[in-house]
Design an enzyme around this catalytic site. Structure first.
Site, PDB file in Angstrom:
ATOM      1  N   GLU A 440      37.444  90.716  -5.003  1.00 54.60           N
ATOM      2  CA  GLU A 440      36.360  90.878  -6.009  1.00 54.60           C
ATOM      3  C   GLU A 440      35.013  90.428  -5.457  1.00 54.60           C
ATOM      4  O   GLU A 440      34.219  89.829  -6.174  1.00 54.60           O
ATOM      5  CB  GLU A 440      36.675  90.066  -7.264  1.00 54.60           C
TER       6      GLU A 440
HETATM    7  C1  FAD Z   1      45.371  90.998  -1.982  1.00 57.05           C
HETATM    8  C2  FAD Z   1      44.165  91.839  -2.080  1.00 57.05           C
HETATM    9  C3  FAD Z   1      43.940  92.608  -3.202  1.00 57.05           C
HETATM   10  C4  FAD Z   1      42.819  93.436  -3.272  1.00 57.05           C
HETATM   11  N1  FAD Z   1      42.648  94.259  -4.356  1.00 57.05           N
HETATM   12  C5  FAD Z   1      41.690  95.222  -4.309  1.00 57.05           C
HETATM   13  C6  FAD Z   1      41.628  96.237  -5.295  1.00 57.05           C
HETATM   14  O1  FAD Z   1      42.409  96.264  -6.241  1.00 57.05           O
HETATM   15  N2  FAD Z   1      40.694  97.211  -5.161  1.00 57.05           N
HETATM   16  C7  FAD Z   1      39.804  97.236  -4.135  1.00 57.05           C
HETATM   17  O2  FAD Z   1      38.989  98.133  -4.074  1.00 57.05           O
HETATM   18  N3  FAD Z   1      39.823  96.262  -3.193  1.00 57.05           N
HETATM   19  C8  FAD Z   1      40.753  95.277  -3.246  1.00 57.05           C
HETATM   20  N4  FAD Z   1      40.804  94.306  -2.279  1.00 57.05           N
HETATM   21  C9  FAD Z   1      39.795  94.292  -1.246  1.00 57.05           C
HETATM   22  C10 FAD Z   1      38.868  93.106  -1.345  1.00 57.05           C
HETATM   23  O3  FAD Z   1      38.009  93.221  -2.429  1.00 57.05           O
HETATM   24  C11 FAD Z   1      38.163  92.960   0.011  1.00 57.05           C
HETATM   25  O4  FAD Z   1      39.130  92.483   0.927  1.00 57.05           O
HETATM   26  C12 FAD Z   1      36.977  92.044  -0.045  1.00 57.05           C
HETATM   27  O5  FAD Z   1      35.953  92.598  -0.809  1.00 57.05           O
HETATM   28  C13 FAD Z   1      36.416  91.747   1.352  1.00 57.05           C
HETATM   29  O6  FAD Z   1      36.296  92.898   2.130  1.00 57.05           O
HETATM   30  P1  FAD Z   1      36.958  92.921   3.588  1.00 57.05           P
HETATM   31  O7  FAD Z   1      38.364  92.482   3.470  1.00 57.05           O
HETATM   32  O8  FAD Z   1      36.717  94.239   4.221  1.00 57.05           O
HETATM   33  O9  FAD Z   1      36.202  91.811   4.384  1.00 57.05           O
HETATM   34  P2  FAD Z   1      34.826  92.013   5.155  1.00 57.05           P
HETATM   35  O10 FAD Z   1      33.857  92.739   4.307  1.00 57.05           O
HETATM   36  O11 FAD Z   1      35.096  92.550   6.503  1.00 57.05           O
HETATM   37  O12 FAD Z   1      34.329  90.507   5.270  1.00 57.05           O
HETATM   38  C14 FAD Z   1      34.727  89.636   6.338  1.00 57.05           C
HETATM   39  C15 FAD Z   1      33.835  88.397   6.281  1.00 57.05           C
HETATM   40  O13 FAD Z   1      32.466  88.765   6.443  1.00 57.05           O
HETATM   41  C16 FAD Z   1      31.699  88.314   5.356  1.00 57.05           C
HETATM   42  N5  FAD Z   1      30.681  89.308   4.998  1.00 57.05           N
HETATM   43  C17 FAD Z   1      30.809  90.647   5.012  1.00 57.05           C
HETATM   44  N6  FAD Z   1      29.664  91.218   4.584  1.00 57.05           N
HETATM   45  C18 FAD Z   1      28.828  90.222   4.263  1.00 57.05           C
HETATM   46  C19 FAD Z   1      27.493  90.170   3.760  1.00 57.05           C
HETATM   47  N7  FAD Z   1      26.806  91.262   3.448  1.00 57.05           N
HETATM   48  N8  FAD Z   1      26.948  88.961   3.577  1.00 57.05           N
HETATM   49  C20 FAD Z   1      27.616  87.834   3.854  1.00 57.05           C
HETATM   50  N9  FAD Z   1      28.873  87.823   4.323  1.00 57.05           N
HETATM   51  C21 FAD Z   1      29.461  88.995   4.533  1.00 57.05           C
HETATM   52  C22 FAD Z   1      32.682  88.108   4.212  1.00 57.05           C
HETATM   53  O14 FAD Z   1      32.228  87.152   3.273  1.00 57.05           O
HETATM   54  C23 FAD Z   1      33.931  87.654   4.959  1.00 57.05           C
HETATM   55  O15 FAD Z   1      33.881  86.281   5.169  1.00 57.05           O
HETATM   56  C24 FAD Z   1      41.895  93.441  -2.216  1.00 57.05           C
HETATM   57  C25 FAD Z   1      42.108  92.650  -1.083  1.00 57.05           C
HETATM   58  C26 FAD Z   1      43.240  91.882  -0.992  1.00 57.05           C
HETATM   59  C27 FAD Z   1      43.469  91.090   0.265  1.00 57.05           C
END
Ligand code: FAD
Length: 597
Positions: A440
């Site tokens: 989220e």
């Molecule tokens: C168990 C689980 C359930 C989920 N459920 C859903 C769902 O139902 N629907 C859905 O659409 N998604 C879902 N997600 C996805 C989830 O919302 C994302 O994993 C999350 O938003 C982070 O994206 P990412 O994993 O690509 O991490 P990344 O975006 O790659 O982030 C990696 C790191 O970089 C940092 N970062 C990235 N961009 C920025 C920025 N602009 N400023 C500061 N820091 C930054 C982040 O804070 C983090 O520490 C789920 C994920 C999991 C693991």
């Protein structure tokens, strides 16, 4: 595993003293929330949470959801539990009566949702997402879409999902590539979504996916994203189910926690295109999705509260059973006693309790503000409440989930070595909690949202109004006697001063060096949450002290509220001023040479 007992007394206290339920129930559309009905709801929900959902928490962790021959199977008992949840009418609690809802304030549903989450975090994710889908369709769906989907989603007969994430598009949602092509009266969706919570499962006959996708001629980035409703099974005009849509769960993730919640990779359109229907207008999908995300962020913050409560109860009951050594100060003749007698264990337990209660108070406070933003007759008041909600949602999401993890970790610590052994269940809470600061919108992204969109965009107006509102409590605190409230008052004043200083400092610093300010934003959000939580704990302490003067009130409960609030003030409020250098330290972060990592 230690059973879960819903903290109904504290929930009632927070609903009444912090959320102002009696006053809320006078607003048009909230009249159903009579004290008797709310009491009955809490008691009945407590039974389902305690007797049905909580016993499945361990089963869910051990079995997990599985993908077998293209079918997702939830763990033993989940289907039946979900049936009981739907049959009890629980899903419909906060929704419009026009679509089969019960028209109760969102804050009442919040207390109930906390119970589901404490009992079984992985189970509760399913309704949590359905609630978001309902909110979105209510706000932005066409009449035909509402007619077709809302009734079943409100009742919980079908569930909802939220499809944003793709391998290359996580926090950067604008990078998504799922395609939507205009067809005859609908769109054809192709692409892959990952990490979709309850993206497929066997608990309901249909699933309503809300999917972000891009039209071939859309502008790049978030301005070119559209939102579609894409059912797992097509829905005939009479509401009956038709053919299976072109969506497949390709795999489920192996996760460190919430094993029962199926986190699916979904393939859209392998057979030519999944049929989707546009919500609202093309290219405005992100704007609409924010309706759902705001709701979901508040509810994920609530998950932090819920896991804190569960971990606290687990640790408390273990500490009452585990006998080890003679505590300092025990009588010479005393033998070994339960570890709850040890000063350090007491300290840890009180910290868990205080932080959980503070985060509960903030979550319910914001949920009640959301109700007011919808139901206040005066448009100016509605706008003020909406500004408050917008300001505090990232705080609830990030602060409460960070606390949830910390509390669950302390819970493991209280168990000693047994905390590291799966049998006790303390480890599951710790593992389950770890996702909360990530999904989220990561907590880092929430902090940027708080600073960038909520504080800087209106040049500090909403933040200053909130700070002024907190200061107003000082008059009431000053009018009361006693050392507890005097201590709380003095520490709260210092903490509010620190938040005000941090806010003004960041507004000035952002103009000079936005990146350095952003690097300080997580510490700022921590200060924000700590102080807001402390303010509401002080409010609660005041109410508890006043209640203690009234005959017939629960003296043990109210004394505990007072002492817990004092402990919170002593233990956590000084941290607000202590974090000021960390906020300014954003400059140090940005000065550090990337190559030197
Ligand atoms: C168990 C689980 C359930 C989920 N459920 C859903 C769902 O139902 N629907 C859905 O659409 N998604 C879902 N997600 C996805 C989830 O919302 C994302 O994993 C999350 O938003 C982070 O994206 P990412 O994993 O690509 O991490 P990344 O975006 O790659 O982030 C990696 C790191 O970089 C940092 N970062 C990235 N961009 C920025 C920025 N602009 N400023 C500061 N820091 C930054 C982040 O804070 C983090 O520490 C789920 C994920 C999991 C693991």
């Amino acid at each position: 595993m230690i059973p879960y007992t819903p903290p109904v007394a504290d929930m009632r206290f927070v609903l009444n003293e912090i959320a102002g339920l009696a006053d809320l129930a006078t607003l048009p559309g909230c009249e159903a929330a009579s004290p008797d009905l709310v009491d009955a709801i809490l008691d009945e929900a407590a039974k389902l949470a305690r007797d049905v959902l909580a016993p499945l928490n361990r089963v869910g962790d051990q079995e997990g959801s599985r993908l077998e021959n293209g079918v997702v199977r939830t763990p033993t008992g989940f289907k039946e539990a979900y049936r009981a949840y739907v049959d009890g009418g629980w899903n419909a609690l906060p929704f419009d009566e026009a679509h089969g809802g019960q028209g109760l304030p969102f804050v009442v549903a919040t207390a109930v949702l906390e119970m589901w989450n404490s009992a079984n975090l992985a189970f509760a994710l399913c309704p949590l997402l359905t609630v978001g889908a309902v909110e979105l369709l209510q706000a932005h769906g066409s009449d035909a879409q509402k007619d077709l989907y809302l009734g079943k989603l409100v009742s919980g007969e079908w569930t909802g999902t939220m499809n944003l994430t793709e391998p290359q598009a996580g926090s950067d949602v604008g990078a998504l590539r799922t395609r939507a092509v205009r067809a005859d009266g609908h769109y054809l969706i192709t692409g892959q979504k990952i990490f979709i919570t309850y993206g497929d499962h066997d608990m309901t006959p249909n699933i309503v996916h809300l999917v972000l996708a891009r039209l071939p001629d859309a502008p790049p980035g978030t301005r070119g994203i559209s939102l579609f409703v894409v059912p797992k099974f097509m829905v005939n005009p009479d509401g009956s189910l038709g053919e299976r849509n072109d969506i497949r769960a390709v795999s489920l993730e192996h996760k460190i926690g919430i094993h029962a919640s199926p986190t699916a990779v979904l393939a859209y359109g392998d057979g030519g295109g999944a049929v989707g229907y546009l919500i609202g207008e093309e290219n405005r999908g992100m704007e609409y999705m924010f309706t759902m995300m705001n709701n979901a962020r508040l509810n994920v913050g609530l998950q932090g509260v819920a896991i804190g409560e569960r971990a606290y109860q687990q640790a408390r009951d273990f500490a009452r059973m585990r006998i080890q050594g003679k505590p300092l100060g025990a009588a010479r003749s005393a033998g070994p006693l339960p570890i709850i007698h040890h000063p350090d264990v007491r300290r840890m337990l009180l910290g868990m309790k205080a932080q959980t209660e503070a985060s509960r108070a903030l979550a319910y406070y914001v949920a009640a503000a959301l109700d007011r933003a919808r139901h206040e007759p005066d448009p100016a008041k509605r706008a003020d409440q909406q500004a408050l909600v917008d300001l505090l949602i990232p705080v609830v999401k990030a602060w409460s989930t960070d606390l949830g993890c910390e509390i669950a970790s302390t819970g493991v610590q209280i168990h000693g070595g047994m905390g590291f052994i799966e049998e006790t269940g303390a480890g599951q809470h710790y593992r389950d909690s770890r996702i909360l600061p990530i999904y989220e919108g990561t907590n880092g992204v929430q902090a940027m949202d708080l600073l960038g969109r909520k504080v800087l965009r209106d040049n500090g107006t909403a933040a200053r109004a909130f700070i002024a509102g907190m200061r107003a409590l000082d008059t009431d605190l000053a009018a009361e006697h006693g050392d507890d409230l005097a201590t709380i008052r003095s520490l709260l004043t210092g903490a509010i001063d620190a938040l005000a200083e941090a806010t003004e400092g960041l507004i000035a610093a952002s103009a000079e060096d936005p990146a350095a300010a952003a690097a300080g934003s997580v510490a700022y959000l921590r200060v924000f949450g700590t102080v807001a939580g402390g303010w509401l704990m002080a409010k609660g302490a005041l109410a508890a002290q006043q209640a203690l003067r009234r005959p017939g009130t629960d003296a043990r409960f109210n004394e505990a509220k007072l002492v817990t609030a004092r402990y919170y003030a002593e233990q956590y409020l000084p941290g607000a001023a202590a974090l000021l250098p960390a906020i300014a330290g954003g400059r140090t972060v940005m000065a550090f040479d990337l190559e030197a990592f």
